[in-house]
Design a protein around this motif. Structure first.
Motif, PDB file in Angstrom:
ATOM      1  N   ASN A  74       0.845  -1.199  -0.026  1.00 21.73           N
ATOM      2  CA  ASN A  74       0.227   0.165  -0.063  1.00 21.73           C
ATOM      3  C   ASN A  74       0.950   1.205   0.108  1.00 21.73           C
ATOM      4  N   GLY A  75       0.432   2.351  -0.977  1.00 20.62           N
ATOM      5  CA  GLY A  75       1.220   3.337  -1.094  1.00 20.62           C
ATOM      6  C   GLY A  75       2.165   3.282  -2.371  1.00 20.62           C
ATOM      7  N   ALA A  76       2.539   2.052  -2.710  1.00 17.61           N
ATOM      8  CA  ALA A  76       3.217   1.681  -3.904  1.00 17.61           C
ATOM      9  C   ALA A  76       2.801   0.620  -4.591  1.00 17.61           C
ATOM     10  N   GLN A  77       1.257   0.271  -4.119  1.00 17.14           N
ATOM     11  CA  GLN A  77       0.719  -0.841  -5.038  1.00 17.14           C
ATOM     12  C   GLN A  77       0.609  -0.751  -6.227  1.00 17.14           C
ATOM     13  N   ASP A  78       0.655   0.325  -6.858  1.00 22.82           N
ATOM     14  CA  ASP A  78       0.674   0.391  -8.452  1.00 22.82           C
ATOM     15  C   ASP A  78       1.977   0.083  -8.982  1.00 22.82           C
ATOM     16  N   TYR A  79       3.140   0.333  -8.512  1.00 23.74           N
ATOM     17  CA  TYR A  79       4.485   0.260  -8.718  1.00 23.74           C
ATOM     18  C   TYR A  79       4.680  -1.454  -8.543  1.00 23.74           C
ATOM     19  N   ASP A  80       4.215  -1.931  -7.597  1.00 22.86           N
ATOM     20  CA  ASP A  80       4.243  -3.418  -7.339  1.00 22.86           C
ATOM     21  C   ASP A  80       3.711  -4.100  -8.573  1.00 22.86           C
ATOM     22  N   PHE A  81       2.388  -3.653  -8.892  1.00 25.55           N
ATOM     23  CA  PHE A  81       1.628  -4.563  -9.774  1.00 25.55           C
ATOM     24  C   PHE A  81       2.081  -4.269 -11.179  1.00 25.55           C
ATOM     25  N   ILE A  82       2.605  -3.113 -11.492  1.00 27.13           N
ATOM     26  CA  ILE A  82       3.115  -2.672 -12.877  1.00 27.13           C
ATOM     27  C   ILE A  82       4.520  -3.647 -12.995  1.00 27.13           C
ATOM     28  N   LEU A  83       5.431  -3.750 -11.865  1.00 22.88           N
ATOM     29  CA  LEU A  83       6.703  -4.767 -11.958  1.00 22.88           C
ATOM     30  C   LEU A  83       6.251  -6.114 -12.138  1.00 22.88           C
ATOM     31  N   ARG A  84       5.192  -6.502 -11.541  1.00 21.68           N
ATOM     32  CA  ARG A  84       4.724  -7.979 -11.768  1.00 21.68           C
ATOM     33  C   ARG A  84       4.033  -8.097 -13.196  1.00 21.68           C
ATOM     34  N   CYS A  85       3.494  -7.133 -13.665  1.00 19.53           N
ATOM     35  CA  CYS A  85       2.860  -7.136 -15.124  1.00 19.53           C
ATOM     36  C   CYS A  85       4.198  -7.365 -16.220  1.00 19.53           C
ATOM     37  N   ILE A  86       5.080  -6.334 -15.945  1.00 16.11           N
ATOM     38  CA  ILE A  86       6.068  -6.383 -17.139  1.00 16.11           C
ATOM     39  C   ILE A  86       6.730  -7.585 -17.004  1.00 16.11           C
ATOM     40  N   GLU A  87       6.982  -8.569 -15.819  1.00 11.55           N
ATOM     41  CA  GLU A  87       7.582  -9.772 -15.547  1.00 11.55           C
ATOM     42  C   GLU A  87       6.873 -10.720 -16.901  1.00 11.55           C
TER      43      GLU A  87
END
Length: 600
Positions: free
Chosen positions: A238-251
């Motif tokens: 939380n607070g960087a949930q979008d960052y984490d989600f983007i990183l998982r998606c690009i992987e």
């Protein structure tokens, strides 16, 4: 009031220290006369759709018209902002969308009168509510669970979409059906919705930059299959949930597309720097943990730490051993330069597993050969090889010759007029070049006065190619902090460039037709054709005592040679030059080194 004055004074002093007197004065003048805003407003007027274009887009029937689910978590959202967001979506020139709203405010915190009317009038608008307040991740996940689109997109509850945002995304999907992720450029919009400022014209997909900051941010759209593969947003970030989600998606994605258009408006105070970043320290810590988890999933032997400023990160790649590095230094007299360079390698650098090959190229002075003899006797790992090829200077031929004698797994091409500043410079470069997907690594170089000489190379800048941020202050951040972030570029300068010997031989080394100019750019282009990245790291720092005026072609012979090399390079890489640099936004100027807007 007193606190705000202190904070503002601190920002002024910090800007001065980071950018120097000249840029500080320019910034003050620009602020007083609103020059930056005026320039960007002109750009917006030029690039916004006119009525005819809007009608044309509305009438366009794409062969592929996917349903796009736009997820918006609501939390005590001001009615005015919510209305503007909904209108910006309903006004889209592409209309096959659904708006999935999740109200995580808790009972009674947000009136649903307006939303009820919207839902009754437009079946594409969905709403799910909660009796209790929800975290940002849980709130977004609830919106995700009611989404049925082929693609999932994200918007904040008080932001705005440009009228053609979805149209441009669907156009990409029709042109390139394999695309799984799309992101766009963005700017900020004032709280009253009247002023647009701080446009972020982004790089195309840039993994190392993404590991340094969440530069992708908004507008972000992902194929439903990818989202289902990676799962929901995660509470622990939380607070960087979008960052984490983007990183998982690009992987999980092979095809990531960047649209170089401002299609998202992030609502913010125009004086947004007044906000205290320390108040969101939890978010930056969450971002650090998100990158760390990403590195582990990618099986990278690396760790992450905070970067120069909150919101920036530094990834350190660790080595189980120190591979041998061959340092190639072409030289012709200029012994004082060479002495300084050699001294820094032995007395400043903490990397010890290296050999030095000095490629002697027609020196005339007796002192030069005396120095060669002295250092050869003192250091067993120094070897002098004499180039006896063509008359005159041919940087490519010299280095191709020198590589024949290299015993190291990795080659560091190094000019004789450089000097290492920080002890871990070579170690930093080696840590990147050992990555399987990296083909070459470059450093941050400074002129003798401390200003930047090199922070990456941009294709097309100044004609063929040029150095990013040239002559910026040595403590400047650059455009969206790109000076101080590790990232991928199209090329780096061979004044200090590392690559593997095997790759160098595989691509045929330097092109000897390019004797002086663009040979390093050409080498990087050949590396990139093999699908490998060119990494710029700001954490390897050296002085490059090249004069700022060096390189002026002031004789007829030099002018003819330079023009012939321009012609040769331009023909060889015609397609790539016409396409533009993928790591530099086409809306930015190629006439200056500062990432400023292209003059209209």
């Amino acid at each position: 009031m007193k606190k705000k004055i202190i904070e503002k004074s601190y920002r002024i002093v910090r800007y001065y220290r980071e950018n120097g007197l000249i840029r500080f004065c320019r910034h003050v003048i620009a602020k007083i006369f609103h020059m930056e805003e005026m320039s960007y407003n002109r750009w917006r007027r030029k690039h916004r759709l006119n009525k005819e274009e809007i009608i044309e887009q509305r009438n366009k029937e794409f062969e592929y018209q996917p349903l796009i689910s736009i997820l918006v978590p609501l939390y005590c959202t001001p009615l005015e902002y919510l209305q503007e967001l909904v209108r910006s979506i309903q006004n889209q020139t592409y209309q096959n969308w659904e708006l999935c709203l999740s109200d995580g405010s808790g009972v009674g915190k947000l009136s649903h009168d307006y939303l009820d009317k919207c839902i009754n009038a437009d079946s594409r608008i969905k709403l799910v509510t909660s009796d209790k307040p929800l975290s940002i991740s849980e709130n977004t996940n609830r919106a995700l669970k009611i989404a049925s689109g082929a693609y999932i997109a994200f918007a904040d509850h008080d932001d705005l979409l440009e009228i053609n945002t979805l149209y441009e995304c669907v156009k990409v999907l029709n042109d390139y059906p394999e695309v799984e992720i799309i992101y766009t450029d963005e700017d900020k919009v004032s709280m009253n919705g009247k002023s647009y400022f701080q446009p972020h014209f982004k790089s195309d997909y840039n993994l190392d930059l993404l590991r340094s900051m969440n530069y992708i941010c908004h507008f972000f759209m992902v194929k439903k299959e990818i989202q289902q593969n990676v799962g929901l947003l995660r509470e622990e970030y939380n607070g960087a949930q979008d960052y984490d989600f983007i990183l998982r998606c690009i992987e999980k994605s092979q095809h990531i597309f960047h649209i170089p258009k401002i299609l998202y408006h992030w609502r913010a105070h125009q004086d947004s720097t007044a906000e205290n970043p320390e108040s969101k320290l939890y978010a930056f810590e969450a971002g650090k943990r998100a990158i760390d988890a990403h590195l582990k999933r990618c099986k990278e032997n690396a760790s992450v730490e905070m970067g120069g400023y909150l919101g920036l990160y530094r990834v350190k790649y660790w080595m189980e051993k120190e591979p041998k590095v061959t340092i190639l230094i072409p030289n012709k007299d200029h012994i004082e330069d060479l002495k300084r360079c050699i001294q820094s390698l032995y007395e400043v650098s903490d990397y010890k597993n290296f050999e030095i090959i000095i490629i002697e190229n027609g020196s005339k002075e007796e002192d030069t050969f005396d120095y060669y003899k002295k250092i050869s006797n003192k250091y067993t790992e120094i070897k002098i090889v004499e180039w006896s090829g063509e008359n005159g200077f041919n940087y490519s031929a010299l280095n191709n010759y020198g590589v024949r004698f290299a015993k190291g797994d990795y080659i560091l091409f190094l000019n004789n007029d450089t000097e290492i500043i920080n002890a871990d410079s070579i170690r930093e470069m080696v840590s990147h070049i050992m990555r399987a997907d990296v083909g070459a690594v470059g450093a941050r170089l400074y002129y003798p006065d401390g200003s930047i000489q090199h922070a990456g190379v941009i294709l097309g800048l100044g004609g063929i190619a040029g150095h990013a941020f040239r002559e910026f202050s040595n403590n400047a951040n650059g455009y969206f902090s790109r000076i101080i972030c590790t990232q991928d570029y199209s090329a780096v300068t061979a004044a200090c460039m590392m690559m593997s010997k095997s790759l160098f031989n595989k691509i045929g080394g330097f092109d000897e037709q390019l004797k002086v100019a663009f040979n390093d750019i050409d080498l990087c282009m050949k590396i990139r054709k093999l699908g490998k990245w060119i990494v710029y790291t700001p954490y390897a720092e050296l002085y490059h005592y090249e004069s700022k005026s060096r390189g002026l072609e002031n004789t007829k012979e030099k002018v003819e040679r330079f023009n012939s090399e321009i012609e040769y390079f331009s023909k060889k890489w015609k397609k790539e030059l016409e396409a533009g640099d993928p790591y530099y936004n086409p809306n930015l100027t190629l006439e200056k080194h500062d990432f400023s807007l292209k003059i209209l």
